[in-house]
Design an enzyme around this catalytic site. Structure first.
Site, PDB file in Angstrom:
ATOM      1  N   ARG A  61       0.833  -1.211   0.000  1.00 23.99           N
ATOM      2  CA  ARG A  61       0.000   0.000   0.000  1.00 23.99           C
ATOM      3  C   ARG A  61       0.864   1.257   0.000  1.00 23.99           C
ATOM      4  O   ARG A  61       0.573   2.233  -0.691  1.00 23.99           O
ATOM      5  CB  ARG A  61      -0.925  -0.014   1.216  1.00 23.99           C
ATOM      6  CG  ARG A  61      -1.901   1.158   1.281  1.00 23.99           C
ATOM      7  CD  ARG A  61      -2.956   0.910   2.337  1.00 23.99           C
ATOM      8  NE  ARG A  61      -3.831   2.067   2.471  1.00 23.99           N
ATOM      9  CZ  ARG A  61      -3.959   2.800   3.570  1.00 23.99           C
ATOM     10  NH1 ARG A  61      -3.270   2.479   4.659  1.00 23.99           N
ATOM     11  NH2 ARG A  61      -4.766   3.829   3.605  1.00 23.99           N
ATOM     12  N   HIS A  65       0.730   4.209  -2.807  1.00 22.41           N
ATOM     13  CA  HIS A  65       0.451   5.598  -2.428  1.00 22.41           C
ATOM     14  C   HIS A  65       1.606   6.522  -2.795  1.00 22.41           C
ATOM     15  O   HIS A  65       1.387   7.702  -3.079  1.00 22.41           O
ATOM     16  CB  HIS A  65       0.148   5.685  -0.930  1.00 22.41           C
ATOM     17  CG  HIS A  65      -1.234   5.248  -0.582  1.00 22.41           C
ATOM     18  ND1 HIS A  65      -1.980   5.842   0.408  1.00 22.41           N
ATOM     19  CD2 HIS A  65      -2.028   4.274  -1.100  1.00 22.41           C
ATOM     20  CE1 HIS A  65      -3.174   5.256   0.493  1.00 22.41           C
ATOM     21  NE2 HIS A  65      -3.208   4.292  -0.415  1.00 22.41           N
ATOM     22  N   ASP A  73       8.927   8.147  -6.001  1.00 21.98           N
ATOM     23  CA  ASP A  73      10.101   8.939  -5.600  1.00 21.98           C
ATOM     24  C   ASP A  73      10.331   8.950  -4.093  1.00 21.98           C
ATOM     25  O   ASP A  73      11.113   9.766  -3.587  1.00 21.98           O
ATOM     26  CB  ASP A  73       9.964  10.378  -6.108  1.00 21.98           C
ATOM     27  CG  ASP A  73       8.822  11.140  -5.435  1.00 21.98           C
ATOM     28  OD1 ASP A  73       7.984  10.496  -4.757  1.00 21.98           O
ATOM     29  OD2 ASP A  73       8.773  12.377  -5.578  1.00 21.98           O
ATOM     30  N   SER A  75       8.559  10.041  -1.780  1.00 25.76           N
ATOM     31  CA  SER A  75       8.076  11.245  -1.085  1.00 25.76           C
ATOM     32  C   SER A  75       7.148  10.872   0.064  1.00 25.76           C
ATOM     33  O   SER A  75       7.003  11.635   1.020  1.00 25.76           O
ATOM     34  CB  SER A  75       7.372  12.189  -2.061  1.00 25.76           C
ATOM     35  OG  SER A  75       6.332  11.533  -2.757  1.00 25.76           O
ATOM     36  N   ASN A  93      -3.295   8.758   4.271  1.00 28.83           N
ATOM     37  CA  ASN A  93      -2.058   8.060   4.640  1.00 28.83           C
ATOM     38  C   ASN A  93      -1.852   7.906   6.144  1.00 28.83           C
ATOM     39  O   ASN A  93      -0.855   7.319   6.570  1.00 28.83           O
ATOM     40  CB  ASN A  93      -0.848   8.798   4.049  1.00 28.83           C
ATOM     41  CG  ASN A  93      -0.724   8.597   2.557  1.00 28.83           C
ATOM     42  OD1 ASN A  93      -1.318   7.689   1.991  1.00 28.83           O
ATOM     43  ND2 ASN A  93       0.035   9.459   1.899  1.00 28.83           N
ATOM     44  N   HIS A 190      -5.621  -5.893  -3.051  1.00 30.30           N
ATOM     45  CA  HIS A 190      -6.520  -5.923  -1.899  1.00 30.30           C
ATOM     46  C   HIS A 190      -6.681  -7.337  -1.337  1.00 30.30           C
ATOM     47  O   HIS A 190      -7.419  -7.538  -0.378  1.00 30.30           O
ATOM     48  CB  HIS A 190      -7.902  -5.355  -2.274  1.00 30.30           C
ATOM     49  CG  HIS A 190      -7.896  -3.874  -2.459  1.00 30.30           C
ATOM     50  ND1 HIS A 190      -8.949  -3.177  -3.001  1.00 30.30           N
ATOM     51  CD2 HIS A 190      -6.958  -2.938  -2.186  1.00 30.30           C
ATOM     52  CE1 HIS A 190      -8.664  -1.886  -3.058  1.00 30.30           C
ATOM     53  NE2 HIS A 190      -7.448  -1.719  -2.574  1.00 30.30           N
ATOM     54  N   THR A 245      -8.394 -14.497   2.928  1.00 28.05           N
ATOM     55  CA  THR A 245      -7.016 -14.969   3.122  1.00 28.05           C
ATOM     56  C   THR A 245      -6.098 -13.751   3.117  1.00 28.05           C
ATOM     57  O   THR A 245      -5.252 -13.609   2.239  1.00 28.05           O
ATOM     58  CB  THR A 245      -6.609 -15.957   2.006  1.00 28.05           C
ATOM     59  OG1 THR A 245      -6.793 -15.309   0.728  1.00 28.05           O
ATOM     60  CG2 THR A 245      -7.467 -17.208   2.043  1.00 28.05           C
ATOM     61  N   ASP A 250      -3.275 -14.215  -3.168  1.00 28.73           N
ATOM     62  CA  ASP A 250      -3.948 -15.150  -4.061  1.00 28.73           C
ATOM     63  C   ASP A 250      -5.077 -14.415  -4.788  1.00 28.73           C
ATOM     64  O   ASP A 250      -5.163 -13.189  -4.727  1.00 28.73           O
ATOM     65  CB  ASP A 250      -4.478 -16.361  -3.281  1.00 28.73           C
ATOM     66  CG  ASP A 250      -5.403 -15.958  -2.125  1.00 28.73           C
ATOM     67  OD1 ASP A 250      -5.985 -14.847  -2.172  1.00 28.73           O
ATOM     68  OD2 ASP A 250      -5.548 -16.757  -1.178  1.00 28.73           O
TER      69      ASP A 250
END
Length: 318
Positions: A61, A65, A73, A75, A93, A190, A245, A250
């Protein structure tokens, strides 16, 4: 004709720009300057995973982001200062974590090869390790990213929200040179992780004037979410795993999506047009095809670059 020519020219320039960015990276970028970097980073990620099963989802994640704001980069790793609120403190965030994993990897790499390996590359490689060590595919990550100097919390408004519909998702991805195919493949990330109640509250309470619950959601699944996330929820970290899971990479995410057991509005949105629904069905049927598409889209997304330097400390501009 003039309008069509202008559009064609604009698209050509966009593709040229993306191609140029990709061509600045190389899978053997550190072969001579820091040949053990990747193995060291993998060891750090593996150790962190052994202590905290949420690390893989967090790293994946975090990389996503990062790439969606100014390119990949690093950041997102920068700390806020007295004069600037950084990306990591922007509303989308706030729940990012496991920054220490990148810090630990950077420390070990710096000890071997001072000032050579960027934080952006460490983050990209850590995201790959997070997937591979969770039972998913591995791939050769193109390297050579540089670290950026700008990080602003206000820019996190550009991130695709869990409440987005299919048109909003398409626009968000296309602005970054990513296709609808990339959208469906990357949404498969996800399969790892956890969602707080606030990110799917819109689907289980006061959905619209006719019903409290999104009718596309399977009834018993909706009831289970409502029990965990009541309308006046006061439990700070309450929520649900993103699929059944949640620590294994998967294709369960796609299978559950077709059963009406998706968490976010942005997940359900993938079933709203024929093209993306067909891909969801394909990936639900074939783990192999999902993994192949995911790797292709991850390389494409992580090749959007934009930095200028190699930071010695991933949290501060050099």
């Amino acid at each position: 004709m003039a309008a069509a020519w202008s559009l064609a020219l604009a698209l050509s320039l966009l593709l040229l720009s993306i191609s140029t960015l990709v061509n600045t990276l190389s899978t053997n970028y550190y072969d001579q300057t820091c040949p053990k970097a990747e193995s060291v980073i993998t060891s750090v990620v593996k150790k962190a995973m052994s202590n905290d099963k949420t690390v893989p989802a967090a790293l994946l994640r975090m990389h996503f982001h990062d790439c969606f704001i100014r390119g990949c980069d690093a950041s997102v790793l920068l700390n806020s200062t007295s004069k600037n609120q950084a990306e990591k403190d922007g509303p989308p965030n706030i729940s990012l974590h496991a920054f220490y994993v990148i810090d630990n990897a950077k420390k070990e790499v710096e000890a071997m090869c001072p000032g050579v390996v960027s934080c952006a590359d460490i983050l990209a490689l850590s995201a790959k390790d997070a997937v591979a060590l969770s039972g998913g595919p591995t791939w050769n990550v193109p390297k050579g990213r540089k670290d950026g100097r700008i990080s602003k919390a206000i820019d996190t408004r550009q991130l695709p929200a869990p409440t987005f519909n299919i048109s909003q998702l398409q626009q968000s991805f296309s602005q970054r040179g990513l296709s609808m195919d990339d959208l469906v493949a990357l949404s498969g990330g996800h399969t790892l992780g956890f969602a707080h109640c606030s990110s799917f509250q819109n689907r289980i309470h006061n959905f619209n004037t006719q019903t409290n619950v999104d009718p596309s959601m399977q009834h018993s699944f909706a009831d289970s979410l409502r029990s965990v996330c009541p309308i006046h929820n006061k439990v700070k970290n309450a929520g649900a795993t993103l699929d059944s899971t949640s620590t294994t990479f998967d294709n369960a995410y796609y299978k559950l999506l077709l059963q009406g057991k998706s968490i976010f509005s942005s997940d359900q949105a993938l079933l709203n047009i024929a093209r993306t629904k067909a891909l969801v069905s394909k990936f639900a049927t074939s783990q192999e095809e999902f993994e192949e598409a995911f790797v292709k889209s991850m390389i494409k997304m992580s090749s959007i670059t934009g930095g200028q330097e190699v930071r010695l400390n991933c949290r501060v501009v050099r």
